[in-house]
Design a protein around this motif. Structure first.
Motif, PDB file in Angstrom:
ATOM      1  N   ARG A  66      -0.800  28.987  52.768  1.00 43.77           N
ATOM      2  CA  ARG A  66       0.331  29.894  53.037  1.00 43.77           C
ATOM      3  C   ARG A  66       0.435  30.868  51.886  1.00 43.77           C
ATOM      4  N   GLY A 110       7.965  23.216  60.730  1.00 45.83           N
ATOM      5  CA  GLY A 110       7.865  24.297  61.706  1.00 45.83           C
ATOM      6  C   GLY A 110       8.735  25.491  61.398  1.00 45.83           C
ATOM      7  N   ASP A 113       8.085  27.541  59.111  1.00 46.48           N
ATOM      8  CA  ASP A 113       7.139  28.563  58.695  1.00 46.48           C
ATOM      9  C   ASP A 113       5.776  28.180  59.283  1.00 46.48           C
ATOM     10  N   ARG A 114       4.867  29.146  59.350  1.00 47.23           N
ATOM     11  CA  ARG A 114       3.548  28.889  59.907  1.00 47.23           C
ATOM     12  C   ARG A 114       2.476  29.116  58.853  1.00 47.23           C
ATOM     13  N   ASP A 171      -1.059  30.321  57.205  1.00 44.62           N
ATOM     14  CA  ASP A 171      -2.024  31.404  57.420  1.00 44.62           C
ATOM     15  C   ASP A 171      -3.383  30.848  57.814  1.00 44.62           C
ATOM     16  N   GLU A 228      -4.589  23.521  59.845  1.00 48.07           N
ATOM     17  CA  GLU A 228      -4.066  22.872  61.043  1.00 48.07           C
ATOM     18  C   GLU A 228      -3.142  21.722  60.668  1.00 48.07           C
ATOM     19  N   ARG A 251      -1.794  18.981  67.946  1.00 52.21           N
ATOM     20  CA  ARG A 251      -1.697  20.178  67.118  1.00 52.21           C
ATOM     21  C   ARG A 251      -0.271  20.736  67.176  1.00 52.21           C
ATOM     22  N   ASN A 261       0.749  23.661  65.093  1.00 55.20           N
ATOM     23  CA  ASN A 261       0.880  24.978  64.460  1.00 55.20           C
ATOM     24  C   ASN A 261       1.791  25.938  65.214  1.00 55.20           C
ATOM     25  N   GLU A 262       1.706  25.957  66.528  1.00 55.39           N
ATOM     26  CA  GLU A 262       2.486  26.906  67.317  1.00 55.39           C
ATOM     27  C   GLU A 262       3.750  26.285  67.916  1.00 55.39           C
ATOM     28  N   VAL A 263       3.998  25.010  67.648  1.00 55.34           N
ATOM     29  CA  VAL A 263       5.157  24.320  68.231  1.00 55.34           C
ATOM     30  C   VAL A 263       6.399  24.635  67.400  1.00 55.34           C
ATOM     31  N   PRO A 264       7.490  25.115  67.999  1.00 60.20           N
ATOM     32  CA  PRO A 264       8.702  25.435  67.234  1.00 60.20           C
ATOM     33  C   PRO A 264       9.365  24.173  66.680  1.00 60.20           C
ATOM     34  N   ARG A 323       9.206  19.716  67.787  1.00 58.18           N
ATOM     35  CA  ARG A 323       8.371  18.790  67.018  1.00 58.18           C
ATOM     36  C   ARG A 323       9.070  17.443  66.877  1.00 58.18           C
TER      37      ARG A 323
END
Length: 364
Positions: A14, A54, A56-57, A59, A62, A69, A71-74, A78
Motif C-alpha cells: 500500500r 476492508g 482500504d485496498r 495496491d 492478495e 479472496r 480484495n474487492e469485498v467491502p 467481510r
C-alpha cells in the motif's frame, strides 16, 4: 496457504504517493490463533489492519479469509469485526442495545438477539448488565462490552487496534490476561495491533515484528526473545544490551568480537558470517549478565565496567554501568551476594556466550 488458515496474505503493498506504508507483507494466521503485529509508531501496522478490515485496498497483493479472496469485498461483507482503542460505544444506548446493534442490522429476530446478548454477556463476565448505560461501567467493563459487541456477531477474524492504549497501567495489566482468556474461550482468531511489546509477548501465540512497512520476523514470543533474527528485533523486543565491535574470528558458531578498547568477547552468530574485521553488534540480555568471579567458567565472556547508577527493582538491583563509551544494564540479586556498589566503582560482568547474539551491521 494451509487449509487451517483463517487469514492468508501474499505480497501486500500500500503506497501513499512516494511513501510505501505496507511493503510486500505476507502472513498466514492459523484458525483460533492470537496473532499480534508489533512495531513502533509509523511502521505501517494500522494501515495493514485497515487493509484486512476492508477500509482500504492494497495496491498489490492478495487477502484471503478462509480461502476466499477479499480484495474487492467491502467491510460490511467481510467475516471480520474490529475493536478500536476508544471503543466507540454508543453512550445513549444500554449495554444490551450496544451489543445487539450489529445483530439488529443483520435483521436477527428480537428473541434471538436477546438470547445471544445474554449469552455473550455471561461469557465476558458481565451477566445481568444489559440494562446498564456504558457510562455507569468501569473502564475494564466497557472494554469487555466492546469485545462482546464484536464477538456476538461470530466473526472469523477479530481485529484489535491498540484496544488497551486508553487504559491506565493497572487496568491494562488486568486486561491482558482477560483478553487472552476470552480469546481462548471463544476460539475466535484475533489479529492484534500494538506498539507495546509486553502486550504482544504476554498474549500472543505468534508475533510479527514490523518496521518500515515490512515484517522483520514472525515467531512465537519465546523465539523472538531468545532467537531474534535481526538487530532491530533484538533491540526492540525486551530489554537488551548492545556492544559494538569488529569480528575477529569464528569457532563452532560462536563469534569472537573485539570491542573498541581491545576487550575480546563472544556470542552466537546470527545469520551469515561477515568477513573478518567487519563491524558487528553483540546483544546480551540484562538477566544473562553475572558477576565475574574466581568460580566463573573460563569460557565466559567478561568485561570490566564502571558503575554509574544502581536502582532498586524489587527482587533485583538494576545497575547501569559503562564500558568505554557503551552503556550496559545488569540485574543483580538482592540476596547479599552482590558487592556493595557505589558510583564510579569497578564491576566485572560476564555471560555465557551461548546467551548472546552477534549480528553483522548491514542494517541498524
Amino acid at each position: 496457504m494451509t487449509q487451517e488458515s483463517d487469514l492468508s496474505c501474499q505480497g501486500l503493498v500500500r503506497r501513499f504517493g512516494a511513501h510505501t506504508a505496507v511493503d510486500h507483507v505476507s502472513l498466514d494466521v492459523p484458525a483460533g490463533a492470537f496473532f499480534s503485529i508489533l512495531g513502533p509508531s509509523g511502521c505501517g501496522k494500522t494501515t495493514l489492519l485497515r487493509l484486512l478490515a476492508g477500509f482500504d485496498r492494497p495496491d498489490e497483493g492478495e487477502i484471503r479469509i478462509r480461502g476466499q479472496r477479499m480484495n474487492e469485498v467491502p467491510p460490511n461483507r467481510r467475516p471480520v469485526n474490529m475493536v478500536f482503542q476508544h471503543l466507540a460505544l454508543f453512550p445513549t444506548m444500554t449495554v444490551g442495545d450496544n451489543i445487539a446493534y450489529g445483530l439488529k442490522r443483520q435483521k436477527v429476530p428480537a428473541a434471538e438477539r436477546r438470547r445471544r446478548v445474554a449469552e455473550v454477556l455471561e461469557q465476558v463476565g458481565l451477566p445481568g448488565l444489559a440494562d446498564r448505560n456504558p457510562q455507569e461501567l468501569s473502564g475494564g467493563q466497557r472494554q469487555r462490552v466492546a469485545l462482546a459487541r464484536c464477538l456476538v456477531l461470530r466473526p472469523t477474524l477479530l481485529l484489535l487496534d491498540e484496544p488497551l492504549g486508553a487504559l491506565d497501567l493497572k487496568l491494562r495489566e488486568q486486561m491482558k490476561v482477560e483478553l487472552k482468556h476470552l480469546q481462548k474461550a471463544f476460539g475466535t482468531t484475533f489479529v492484534y495491533i500494538t506498539h507495546d511489546q509486553s502486550e504482544a509477548m504476554v498474549m500472543s501465540d505468534q508475533v510479527a515484528v514490523m518496521r518500515a512497512g515490512r515484517f522483520e520476523q514472525v515467531a512465537s514470543p519465546e523465539q523472538l526473545y531468545r532467537e531474534p533474527a535481526t538487530p532491530f528485533v533484538a533491540g526492540f523486543v525486551g530489554d537488551n544490551n548492545r556492544l559494538s565491535g569488529e569480528l575477529v574470528g569464528l569457532d563452532a558458531g560462536l563469534a569472537d568480537v573485539r570491542l573498541p578498547d581491545g576487550t575480546r568477547v563472544r556470542g552466537r552468530l546470527a545469520g551469515e558470517a561477515p568477513a573478518k574485521g567487519a563491524p558487528v553488534a553483540l546483544f546480551v540480555r540484562p538477566e544473562a549478565l553475572v558477576l565475574a568471579g574466581e568460580a566463573l567458567r573460563p569460557d565466559y565472556a567478561t568485561v570490566r565496567t564502571e558503575v554509574r547508577t544502581t536502582l532498586f527493582d524489587g527482587a533485583n538491583s538494576r545497575v547501569e554501568v559503562r564500558h568505554g563509551d557503551q552503556t550496559l544494564y545488569a540485574r543483580l540479586p538482592q540476596d547479599g551476594s552482590a558487592p556493595r556498589l557505589t558510583e564510579g566503582s569497578t564491576l566485572y560482568l560476564a555471560w555465557d556466550p551461548a546467551l548472546a547474539r552477534v549480528f553483522a551491521l548491514g542494517e541498524p
